[in-house]
Design a protein around this motif. Structure first.
Motif, PDB file in Angstrom:
ATOM      1  N   SER A  67      58.782   4.277 133.722  1.00  0.00           N
ATOM      2  CA  SER A  67      57.572   4.993 134.128  1.00  0.00           C
ATOM      3  C   SER A  67      56.616   5.282 132.974  1.00  0.00           C
ATOM      4  CB  SER A  67      57.947   6.324 134.795  1.00  0.00           C
ATOM      5  OG  SER A  67      58.717   6.105 135.946  1.00  0.00           O
ATOM      6  N   VAL A  68      57.170   5.425 131.770  1.00  0.00           N
ATOM      7  CA  VAL A  68      56.370   5.765 130.591  1.00  0.00           C
ATOM      8  C   VAL A  68      56.708   4.744 129.500  1.00  0.00           C
ATOM      9  CG1 VAL A  68      55.748   7.592 128.956  1.00  0.00           C
ATOM     10  CG2 VAL A  68      56.547   8.209 131.247  1.00  0.00           C
ATOM     11  N   PRO A  69      55.943   3.677 129.404  1.00  0.00           N
ATOM     12  CA  PRO A  69      56.280   2.579 128.491  1.00  0.00           C
ATOM     13  C   PRO A  69      56.437   2.977 127.019  1.00  0.00           C
ATOM     14  CG  PRO A  69      54.444   1.966 129.921  1.00  0.00           C
ATOM     15  CD  PRO A  69      54.733   3.413 130.163  1.00  0.00           C
ATOM     16  N   GLU A  70      55.837   4.083 126.599  1.00  0.00           N
ATOM     17  CA  GLU A  70      55.955   4.508 125.204  1.00  0.00           C
ATOM     18  C   GLU A  70      57.346   5.039 124.860  1.00  0.00           C
ATOM     19  OE1 GLU A  70      51.692   5.549 126.500  1.00  0.00           O
ATOM     20  OE2 GLU A  70      53.662   5.510 127.388  1.00  0.00           O
ATOM     21  N   VAL A  71      58.148   5.371 125.861  1.00  0.00           N
ATOM     22  CA  VAL A  71      59.479   5.930 125.635  1.00  0.00           C
ATOM     23  C   VAL A  71      60.429   4.817 125.203  1.00  0.00           C
ATOM     24  CG1 VAL A  71      61.470   7.048 126.727  1.00  0.00           C
ATOM     25  CG2 VAL A  71      59.156   7.873 127.201  1.00  0.00           C
TER      26      VAL A  71
END
Length: 77
Positions: A67-71
């Motif tokens: 859901s949060v590609p930066e993670v």
């Protein structure tokens, strides 16, 4: 850590929390470092549960990363 990133991570955690609450547990966002690792405090029944590692890796981390590609990953504190 940007405010937008924190909001997006918290939104994902809010979607996951009802499942954790049914087992008497919860997670608290502690920080997100510059490399994209999310530091979580596992609380309640989840803190001492032998399945908490699987829950973090298979459930929370997978959901956050999709859901949060930066993670980049999840670390418990």
């Amino acid at each position: 850590m940007s405010a937008d990133l924190v909001v997006r991570v918290e939104e994902v955690l809010d979607r996951i929390r009802p499942a954790l609450h049914t087992d008497g547990g919860d997670v608290e966002l502690v920080e997100i470092d510059e490399e994209g690792f999310v530091y979580l405090n596992v609380m309640g029944a989840c803190g001492g549960c032998p399945m908490s590692t699987a829950t973090l890796t298979l459930g929370i981390e997978n959901e956050l990363r999709s859901s949060v590609p930066e993670v980049e990953g999840v670390v418990t504190v």
